[in-house]
Design a protein around this motif. Structure first.
Motif, PDB file in Angstrom:
ATOM      1  N   GLN A  67       2.449 -18.234   3.600  1.00  0.00           N
ATOM      2  CA  GLN A  67       2.933 -19.326   4.439  1.00  0.00           C
ATOM      3  C   GLN A  67       2.488 -20.691   3.914  1.00  0.00           C
ATOM      4  O   GLN A  67       3.218 -21.685   4.055  1.00  0.00           O
ATOM      5  CB  GLN A  67       2.442 -19.149   5.875  1.00  0.00           C
ATOM      6  N   GLN A  68       1.330 -20.747   3.302  1.00  0.00           N
ATOM      7  CA  GLN A  68       0.799 -22.021   2.816  1.00  0.00           C
ATOM      8  C   GLN A  68       1.252 -22.351   1.398  1.00  0.00           C
ATOM      9  O   GLN A  68       0.748 -23.283   0.779  1.00  0.00           O
ATOM     10  CB  GLN A  68      -0.723 -22.015   2.945  1.00  0.00           C
ATOM     11  N   GLY A  69       2.201 -21.567   0.886  1.00  0.00           N
ATOM     12  CA  GLY A  69       2.887 -21.932  -0.334  1.00  0.00           C
ATOM     13  C   GLY A  69       2.256 -21.501  -1.632  1.00  0.00           C
ATOM     14  O   GLY A  69       2.660 -21.966  -2.711  1.00  0.00           O
ATOM     15  N   HIS A  70       1.309 -20.610  -1.596  1.00  0.00           N
ATOM     16  CA  HIS A  70       0.697 -20.136  -2.834  1.00  0.00           C
ATOM     17  C   HIS A  70       1.570 -19.063  -3.485  1.00  0.00           C
ATOM     18  O   HIS A  70       2.358 -18.369  -2.822  1.00  0.00           O
ATOM     19  CB  HIS A  70      -0.697 -19.578  -2.550  1.00  0.00           C
ATOM     20  N   GLU A  71       1.450 -18.930  -4.785  1.00  0.00           N
ATOM     21  CA  GLU A  71       2.195 -17.915  -5.533  1.00  0.00           C
ATOM     22  C   GLU A  71       1.389 -16.609  -5.489  1.00  0.00           C
ATOM     23  O   GLU A  71       0.453 -16.407  -6.265  1.00  0.00           O
ATOM     24  CB  GLU A  71       2.401 -18.363  -6.982  1.00  0.00           C
ATOM     25  N   VAL A  72       1.765 -15.729  -4.582  1.00  0.00           N
ATOM     26  CA  VAL A  72       0.982 -14.521  -4.316  1.00  0.00           C
ATOM     27  C   VAL A  72       1.577 -13.322  -5.054  1.00  0.00           C
ATOM     28  O   VAL A  72       2.767 -13.023  -4.921  1.00  0.00           O
ATOM     29  CB  VAL A  72       0.911 -14.227  -2.807  1.00  0.00           C
ATOM     30  N   HIS A  73       0.747 -12.676  -5.841  1.00  0.00           N
ATOM     31  CA  HIS A  73       1.099 -11.428  -6.516  1.00  0.00           C
ATOM     32  C   HIS A  73       0.244 -10.306  -5.922  1.00  0.00           C
ATOM     33  O   HIS A  73      -0.943 -10.506  -5.632  1.00  0.00           O
ATOM     34  CB  HIS A  73       0.813 -11.512  -8.015  1.00  0.00           C
ATOM     35  N   VAL A  74       0.831  -9.123  -5.769  1.00  0.00           N
ATOM     36  CA  VAL A  74       0.088  -7.953  -5.305  1.00  0.00           C
ATOM     37  C   VAL A  74       0.187  -6.868  -6.370  1.00  0.00           C
ATOM     38  O   VAL A  74       1.285  -6.531  -6.829  1.00  0.00           O
ATOM     39  CB  VAL A  74       0.620  -7.438  -3.955  1.00  0.00           C
ATOM     40  N   ALA A  75      -0.956  -6.340  -6.775  1.00  0.00           N
ATOM     41  CA  ALA A  75      -1.007  -5.292  -7.800  1.00  0.00           C
ATOM     42  C   ALA A  75      -1.583  -4.020  -7.191  1.00  0.00           C
ATOM     43  O   ALA A  75      -2.753  -3.988  -6.792  1.00  0.00           O
ATOM     44  CB  ALA A  75      -1.857  -5.743  -8.988  1.00  0.00           C
ATOM     45  N   TYR A  76      -0.751  -2.975  -7.098  1.00  0.00           N
ATOM     46  CA  TYR A  76      -1.195  -1.677  -6.580  1.00  0.00           C
ATOM     47  C   TYR A  76      -1.757  -0.879  -7.742  1.00  0.00           C
ATOM     48  O   TYR A  76      -1.045  -0.539  -8.690  1.00  0.00           O
ATOM     49  CB  TYR A  76      -0.035  -0.961  -5.899  1.00  0.00           C
ATOM     50  N   GLN A  77      -3.051  -0.580  -7.663  1.00  0.00           N
ATOM     51  CA  GLN A  77      -3.745  -0.019  -8.814  1.00  0.00           C
ATOM     52  C   GLN A  77      -3.423   1.452  -9.056  1.00  0.00           C
ATOM     53  O   GLN A  77      -3.416   1.904 -10.196  1.00  0.00           O
ATOM     54  CB  GLN A  77      -5.253  -0.235  -8.668  1.00  0.00           C
ATOM     55  N   THR A  78      -3.183   2.214  -7.994  1.00  0.00           N
ATOM     56  CA  THR A  78      -2.853   3.635  -8.165  1.00  0.00           C
ATOM     57  C   THR A  78      -1.569   3.967  -7.420  1.00  0.00           C
ATOM     58  O   THR A  78      -1.124   3.229  -6.548  1.00  0.00           O
ATOM     59  CB  THR A  78      -3.978   4.548  -7.634  1.00  0.00           C
ATOM     60  N   SER A  79      -1.010   5.119  -7.759  1.00  0.00           N
ATOM     61  CA  SER A  79       0.243   5.539  -7.119  1.00  0.00           C
ATOM     62  C   SER A  79       0.030   5.987  -5.680  1.00  0.00           C
ATOM     63  O   SER A  79       0.945   5.929  -4.865  1.00  0.00           O
ATOM     64  CB  SER A  79       0.871   6.689  -7.911  1.00  0.00           C
ATOM     65  N   GLY A  80      -1.175   6.499  -5.360  1.00  0.00           N
ATOM     66  CA  GLY A  80      -1.427   7.010  -4.009  1.00  0.00           C
ATOM     67  C   GLY A  80      -0.695   8.299  -3.712  1.00  0.00           C
ATOM     68  O   GLY A  80      -0.612   8.731  -2.558  1.00  0.00           O
ATOM     69  N   ASN A  81      -0.176   8.975  -4.756  1.00  0.00           N
ATOM     70  CA  ASN A  81       0.684  10.141  -4.509  1.00  0.00           C
ATOM     71  C   ASN A  81      -0.033  11.292  -3.831  1.00  0.00           C
ATOM     72  O   ASN A  81       0.573  12.059  -3.079  1.00  0.00           O
ATOM     73  CB  ASN A  81       1.353  10.610  -5.802  1.00  0.00           C
ATOM     74  N   ILE A  82      -1.334  11.423  -4.055  1.00  0.00           N
ATOM     75  CA  ILE A  82      -2.052  12.574  -3.493  1.00  0.00           C
ATOM     76  C   ILE A  82      -2.135  12.502  -1.970  1.00  0.00           C
ATOM     77  O   ILE A  82      -2.356  13.507  -1.297  1.00  0.00           O
ATOM     78  CB  ILE A  82      -3.462  12.690  -4.120  1.00  0.00           C
TER      79      ILE A  82
END
Length: 636
Positions: free
Chosen positions: A380-395
């Protein structure tokens, strides 16, 4: 390492605290190796009592390394394991026979005739005689030279649950509900965990000439405190160790945090009073006597053992103001920094006004569960936000969900005539595997792929709800995780390289990472270690000199108030938006694979935790908010 002899006013067992579980485990392995070599020189057998579970894994890894690289031989070693589930077939993925082979025996030169593990295949009528014979074998071997132990959160040693007596013998026992819940992750659900086990009794454990207890991670801190400082009671069987003449408790820093010398060191020794300790003491006093910080009196300090603090840093009025200001300066509605503002008393920098932010999430939902409100505010405050999911979480995706999604896609493709012979073959393979799968089987690559895809699409849906464009969502699929089993591979250079590449790509001004290390052997720990290793590698880069790292915690724990360095308030509307984002992770709702000992859904746990943090700030005399998310800065 910080070796600490117990203060007998509080600690009744000798404790050694290490910077990490790895360091403590190496020290234990060295002691075992010294015993083995000493016995070999005398032509004698070394008799070891061994444990299973996550606690001794790094000890076994180091013993294997010593065998392969240093020539440590186990030919003169006799072993007796503490316990085994009942009933249990030795070839089962859950059996302690298989555990010991995979994690130790298959990698060393021990004579398997010298290995003894309780038999989970016995007819129940034969268990009593087997247990008596097991104890006789220990006696015939000369008794246990050293017994290594972990501790369960019920205070059990072996499977001696609360109610076990000091003189209890080797026997069949019923497992405590909490013990079964803690084991549920490894069994793929609580319903699969056996209700009984065969265990060496407390009385047999106490006959060992030397006992080494190990506990790693903040999840063990509370029970370690009770074991070490509590009264001896069958309600916490580990307290019986206080009566043994040769016990050492090996801890890492997180597992030590409930000991008095950590929680209230001013009650144990003279202290060097810096700002952090002053803040901790004043917060402790305020919460202890339920008075706001600015209302504390000299009498309150003196009555609670803080007269030294008043003498050194008083008067009390100044102490109260000092602590209050430190708490107040952690609160900000601008987690990315407030533009064009004086930032000298704020947790984050004002410049640059618009920052590149990289949020690391170990699993595909830790981001919104742990810092969804802060993430929302950054966007909302205008920052360039990236999200990195480190694992698949498949288990963490159930077979039922995988089967349901696979059937839907197959039906969809068939209906619209999108199916190809190759896709039909793939779906047949996936559904065939799932239908034939037995408890304990490792998923095929195709099944793991579809489970990972489920979690990926859930994450993208949550990010759309947070107004983060898809090109700023990164799926790293770190290789250490992709074993198909609860136990993962060790962190590798490839894992670290993946983290390094995403940091280099984004060149962030802020990094957020999961600092929730309740399980030091779990995914969060490995993911954080990878980030730390990458930061060390990149720290001299120009863009990294302007990068700050903030650590959040997960669904079960929050930072203690005195440790919080940035507290981000949330409005009721933001709490609701965070909940909706969590709801997009549908495979993690309702019957969660790895529920832990909390039956609530993740959104309920998160909301309770965030509300509790806000309540604590309110009780200390700060502003009242609906909820707060908390962070601690990591300096690299």
């Amino acid at each position: 390492m910080n070796a600490v002899m117990p203060d007998r006013e509080f600690e009744r067992l000798q404790t050694l605290t290490f910077d990490s579980a790895q360091e403590g485990s190496i020290e234990i392995a060295r002691e075992i190796a010294d015993l083995i070599r000493d016995k070999a020189e005398k032509g004698e057998k070394a008799v070891l009592g061994l444990a299973t579970g996550s606690s001794p894994l790094k000890v076994y890894d180091e013993l294997i390394r010593m065998h392969k690289e240093d020539g440590l031989s186990f030919k003169n070693v006799v072993t007796f394991n503490l316990d085994e589930y009942y009933p249990m077939q030795p070839e089962s993925v859950h059996s302690y026979v298989r555990f010991m082979k995979e994690n130790l025996f298959d990698h060393i030169d021990i004579d398997m005739k010298n290995v003894h593990i309780p038999d989970g295949t016995l007819d129940i009528k034969d268990i009593y005689a087997f247990c008596a014979e097991y104890e006789q074998k220990i006696k015939a071997a000369g008794g246990l030279d050293i017994q290594i132990l972990g501790i369960g959160r019920t205070g059990h040693i072996g499977f001696n649950e609360p109610g076990s007596t000091e003189t209890s013998r080797t026997r069949l026992v019923t497992l405590d509900a909490l013990t079964r819940k803690d084991a549920a992750a490894g069994f793929g659900g609580l319903d699969n965990v056996p209700r009984r086990a065969i265990t060496m009794g407390v009385g047999i454990i106490m006959k060992a000439r030397r006992i080494v207890m190990m506990a790693w991670g903040s999840g063990k801190a509370q029970i370690v405190g009770r074991m070490t400082e509590g009264e001896i009671s069958d309600k916490v069987p580990a307290t019986f160790l206080q009566k043994h003449e040769n016990v050492t408790v090996f801890l890492d820093e997180p597992a030590s945090q409930e000991l008095t010398r950590y929680t209230t060191p001013w009650l144990v020794r003279e202290c060097k009073w810096d700002d952090k300790l002053i803040k901790k003491a004043v917060v402790w006093l305020s919460l202890k006597i339920n008075k706001p910080v600015l209302m504390l009196t000299e009498h309150d300090y003196n009555e609670s053992g803080l007269n030294e603090l008043v003498t050194v840093h008083g008067p009390v009025y100044d102490l109260n103001i000092r602590a209050f200001n430190m708490l107040q300066h952690t609160i900000t509605g601008w987690p990315g920094g407030k533009p064009n503002a004086d930032d000298t008393q704020r947790p984050e920098r004002a410049e640059p006004a618009k920052k590149r932010v990289l949020i690391f999430s170990p699993h595909p939902d830790d981001d919104v569960i742990s810092m969804g409100g802060t993430l929302d505010r950054l966007v909302q405050q205008g920052h360039e936000v990236h999200v990195a999911y480190q694992t698949s979480g498949n288990i963490a995706v159930s077979d039922d969900d995988a089967r349901r999604y696979a059937r839907f896609v197959k039906s969809f493709n068939d209906h619209f005539n999108f199916s190809t012979p190759e896709s039909k073959s793939q779906f047949k393979e996936i559904l065939g595997f799932l239908n034939a799968k037995e408890e304990g089987d490792i998923d095929s690559f195709a099944v793991r792929a579809i489970k990972g895809k489920i979690r990926r699409e859930e994450s993208l849906a949550a990010m759309r709800a947070m107004n983060i464009p898809e090109e700023r969502v990164h799926f790293l699929d770190m290789p250490f995780y992709e074993t198909g089993k609860v136990r993962k591979n060790p962190l590798s250079e490839e894992d670290i390289s993946i983290i390094t590449k995403i940091i280099e790509k984004v060149q962030p001004h802020q990094i957020y990472a999961a600092g929730d290390l309740a399980d030091p052997h779990g995914t969060h720990r490995v993911c954080l270690d990878a980030i730390f290793a990458s930061l060390e590698e990149l720290k001299d880069k120009d863009y990294m000199k302007d990068c700050w790292v903030w650590l959040y915690r997960g669904a079960w724990h929050e930072w203690p108030v005195h440790e919080i360095e940035m507290a981000v308030p949330m409005s009721p509307e933001q709490v609701h938006r965070k909940r909706k984002a969590i709801f997009h992770h549908q495979s993690q709702k309702d019957n969660v694979m790895f529920q832990g000992d909390d039956d609530r859904e993740f959104w309920e746990r998160a909301e309770e935790r965030n509300a509790k943090t806000a309540e604590l700030y309110d009780s200390l005399g700060l502003s009242k908010y609906a909820a707060m998310e908390a962070f601690v800065r990591y300096i690299f």
